[in-house]
Write a protein that holds these residues in place. Structure first.
Motif, PDB file in Angstrom:
ATOM      1  N   TYR A 112      60.573  14.868  47.674  1.00 18.13           N
ATOM      2  CA  TYR A 112      59.827  15.773  46.795  1.00 18.13           C
ATOM      3  C   TYR A 112      60.287  17.221  46.913  1.00 18.13           C
ATOM      4  CZ  TYR A 112      55.443  17.196  44.430  1.00 18.13           C
ATOM      5  OH  TYR A 112      54.513  17.676  43.559  1.00 18.13           O
ATOM      6  N   ARG A 113      60.804  17.586  48.093  1.00 11.10           N
ATOM      7  CA  ARG A 113      61.145  18.979  48.382  1.00 11.10           C
ATOM      8  C   ARG A 113      62.061  19.616  47.325  1.00 11.10           C
ATOM      9  NH1 ARG A 113      63.195  18.307  53.116  1.00 11.10           N
ATOM     10  NH2 ARG A 113      61.359  18.781  54.378  1.00 11.10           N
ATOM     11  N   PRO A 114      63.106  18.936  46.817  1.00 11.71           N
ATOM     12  CA  PRO A 114      63.973  19.574  45.813  1.00 11.71           C
ATOM     13  C   PRO A 114      63.227  20.001  44.549  1.00 11.71           C
ATOM     14  CG  PRO A 114      65.045  17.654  46.742  1.00 11.71           C
ATOM     15  CD  PRO A 114      63.638  17.625  47.245  1.00 11.71           C
ATOM     16  N   ARG A 115      62.196  19.254  44.137  1.00 11.51           N
ATOM     17  CA  ARG A 115      61.413  19.641  42.960  1.00 11.51           C
ATOM     18  C   ARG A 115      60.646  20.933  43.224  1.00 11.51           C
ATOM     19  NH1 ARG A 115      60.613  15.451  39.208  1.00 11.51           N
ATOM     20  NH2 ARG A 115      62.535  14.247  39.161  1.00 11.51           N
ATOM     21  N   LEU A 116      60.094  21.044  44.421  1.00 13.84           N
ATOM     22  CA  LEU A 116      59.377  22.272  44.777  1.00 13.84           C
ATOM     23  C   LEU A 116      60.326  23.455  44.819  1.00 13.84           C
ATOM     24  CD1 LEU A 116      57.126  20.857  47.640  1.00 13.84           C
ATOM     25  CD2 LEU A 116      56.503  21.217  45.246  1.00 13.84           C
ATOM     26  N   ARG A 117      61.526  23.226  45.336  1.00 17.56           N
ATOM     27  CA  ARG A 117      62.523  24.284  45.382  1.00 17.56           C
ATOM     28  C   ARG A 117      62.871  24.744  43.958  1.00 17.56           C
ATOM     29  NH1 ARG A 117      66.416  21.632  47.815  1.00 17.56           N
ATOM     30  NH2 ARG A 117      65.473  22.020  49.858  1.00 17.56           N
ATOM     31  N   ALA A 118      62.971  23.796  43.033  1.00 19.81           N
ATOM     32  CA  ALA A 118      63.285  24.146  41.635  1.00 19.81           C
ATOM     33  C   ALA A 118      62.164  24.985  41.025  1.00 19.81           C
ATOM     34  CB  ALA A 118      63.497  22.870  40.824  1.00 19.81           C
ATOM     35  N   GLN A 149      62.721  28.906  39.569  1.00 24.70           N
ATOM     36  CA  GLN A 149      62.488  29.315  38.185  1.00 24.70           C
ATOM     37  C   GLN A 149      61.255  30.217  38.046  1.00 24.70           C
ATOM     38  OE1 GLN A 149      62.268  25.361  36.613  1.00 24.70           O
ATOM     39  NE2 GLN A 149      60.041  25.392  36.412  1.00 24.70           N
ATOM     40  N   GLY A 150      60.629  30.551  39.185  1.00 27.14           N
ATOM     41  CA  GLY A 150      59.519  31.498  39.156  1.00 27.14           C
ATOM     42  C   GLY A 150      58.218  30.943  38.637  1.00 27.14           C
ATOM     43  N   THR A 151      58.046  29.648  38.702  1.00 26.19           N
ATOM     44  CA  THR A 151      56.806  29.027  38.221  1.00 26.19           C
ATOM     45  C   THR A 151      55.641  29.366  39.149  1.00 26.19           C
ATOM     46  OG1 THR A 151      58.003  27.178  37.215  1.00 26.19           O
ATOM     47  CG2 THR A 151      55.679  26.811  37.726  1.00 26.19           C
TER      48      THR A 151
END
Length: 341
Positions: free
Chosen positions: A140-146, A150-152
Motif C-alpha cells: 500500500y505504501r507506494p499509493r500513499l507516496r503518490a 501530488q499534494g493531495t
C-alpha cells in the motif's frame, strides 16, 4: 441591520462577533482552529440572525467541492459488507462530523478503480480523502507516496510510520497490547500466546505485539517464539491459528488476539477441541466490535473509541484542506473486561 429582503452574510456575523469573516467561516465549518468559546458565540449569533450557509457560493469562492471522500479498503469478511466491522462503527461519527462542518461525504471502495489515489481530489470530486484500511501495508505504501507527491489532502487511520505515508490518526496499539497482556498476567496466566501478523506489512498488529512483549518482559517472562502465530483479521484465521498451536504441542493458558474477529474464531476453535474458555484458556481481543459482547463467553477486549476516531479524522482532514499545521495523533484505548478472561 439587514432589511427583510436582504440575505444575512458571514460578514454581518463577523461584525457583530468582533472577529474576521474567515474566522466565521471556519467556526461554522467546525474547524478546530477556532476556540470553542468563539465558535459557540458565532453559532449563537448565526442562529439569532437565521443565517444559513450558501454551500454553492462557498464552493465557488473557495474553488472547493465541499465534499470529503471516505475510501474503504475491501477486507475479506464473513458477510457481504467487505468492510472491517470497526470501520463500520466509525461511519456514524464521520458522517455527523462532516455534516457539522458543512461538508458532504462521498463513500466508496478503494478497489473500484486501479487509480483510486488520483481519482478524487484531482477530478474535483472531493477536497480531501479519508482512508480506512490498507491490506498489506508494504504493498500500500507506494499509493500513499503518490498521494503525497501530488499534494493531495488526505488522512488515514492506522499506525504512524517513520516514512512518507502521510498524516495518520490511530489508537495507541502498543499500549493496548500491553494492557491485555498485563491483565492476563494478573490472572495468573504465564503461557500467553499472541495471534496476529506482526511483520512490517501489518504495523498496527506489530505495535500490539510489541506491547505484548513489553508486558512479558516487565513480568520477567522469557518470550517463546512458538507462542506467536500469524493470522489476519478473520475468524477463520483465528481458528486456524489455534489449531496450529494445538498441533504443535505448545503449552498455553491464554491468548492475546490482535483483533476481535481473530479472537472469536479462536474461542470457537478452543470450544470445538473441548477447551474451556476461560477455565483452560483465557482470551482477549482488540477493537470491541458489537459481536464481542454477544459471543459466549463475552469477549474481553481493548476498545478503540470509534466516535473520537471518526471526529479526529474529519477535523484533521479539514485542517489540512485549510492548510493548517497538523500532526499525527494517537488516541487512548481502554480495556473492557468480560467473561472470556
Amino acid at each position: 441591520m439587514k432589511s427583510g429582503t436582504q440575505r444575512v452574510t458571514s460578514f454581518d456575523i463577523a461584525e457583530r462577533a468582533g472577529v474576521s469573516q474567515p474566522t466565521v467561516s471556519r467556526a461554522l465549518r467546525g474547524s478546530s482552529a477556532v476556540s470553542a468559546e468563539t465558535r459557540e458565540r458565532i453559532e449563537k449569533i448565526a442562529r439569532e440572525l437565521n443565517y444559513s450557509v450558501d454551500k454553492h457560493a462557498s464552493s465557488l469562492r473557495l474553488q472547493r467541492a465541499n465534499t470529503i471522500a471516505l475510501l474503504f479498503f475491501e477486507d475479506p469478511t464473513a458477510d457481504d459488507t467487505l468492510i472491517n466491522p470497526f470501520f463500520l462503527s466509525m461511519l456514524g461519527s464521520i458522517t455527523r462530523r462532516s455534516a457539522q462542518a458543512g461538508f458532504d461525504l462521498l463513500i466508496s471502495f478503494q478497489q473500484l478503480s486501479s487509480d483510486w489515489h488520483t481519482d478524487y481530489e484531482d477530478s474535483r470530486k472531493a477536497d480531501g480523502i479519508i482512508l480506512l484500511g490498507y491490506g498489506d501495508y508494504a504493498d500500500y505504501r507506494p499509493r500513499l507516496r503518490a498521494l503525497n507527491e501530488q499534494g493531495t489532502h488526505f488522512v488515514r487511520w492506522g499506525a504512524p510510520e517513520a516514512d512518507d505515508s502521510g498524516l495518520t490518526i490511530g489508537c495507541d496499539n502498543r499500549a493496548g497490547g500491553r494492557m491485555a497482556t498485563e491483565h492476563l498476567l494478573k490472572q495468573g496466566r504465564r503461557r500467553i500466546a499472541f495471534i496476529g501478523r506482526c511483520d512490517e506489512g501489518y504495523p498496527e498488529f506489530r505495535a500490539r505485539y510489541r506491547g505484548y512483549c513489553d508486558a512479558l518482559a516487565e513480568a520477567g517472562i522469557k518470550f517463546d517464539r512458538d507462542l506467536q502465530v500469524d493470522a489476519l483479521t478473520l475468524e477463520s484465521a483465528g481458528a486456524a491459528a489455534v489449531e496450529q498451536l494445538l498441533e504443535s504441542g505448545a503449552a498455553f493458558d491464554a491468548l492475546v488476539c490482535a483483533s476481535d474477529l481473530i479472537a472469536l474464531g479462536a474461542v470457537q476453535a478452543l470450544k470445538d477441541r473441548g477447551r474451556d474458555v476461560p477455565g483452560d484458556v483465557a482470551v482477549t481481543g482488540f477493537d470491541n466490535i458489537p459481536a464481542a459482547a454477544q459471543t459466549s463467553p463475552p469477549l474481553t477486549t481493548v476498545q478503540q473509541n470509534a466516535r473520537a476516531a471518526g471526529e479526529a479524522l474529519v477535523d484533521t482532514l479539514i485542517a489540512r484542506i485549510e492548510n493548517q499545521t497538523v500532526a499525527p495523533e494517537l488516541l487512548p484505548v481502554e480495556l473492557i473486561l468480560r467473561e472470556s478472561s
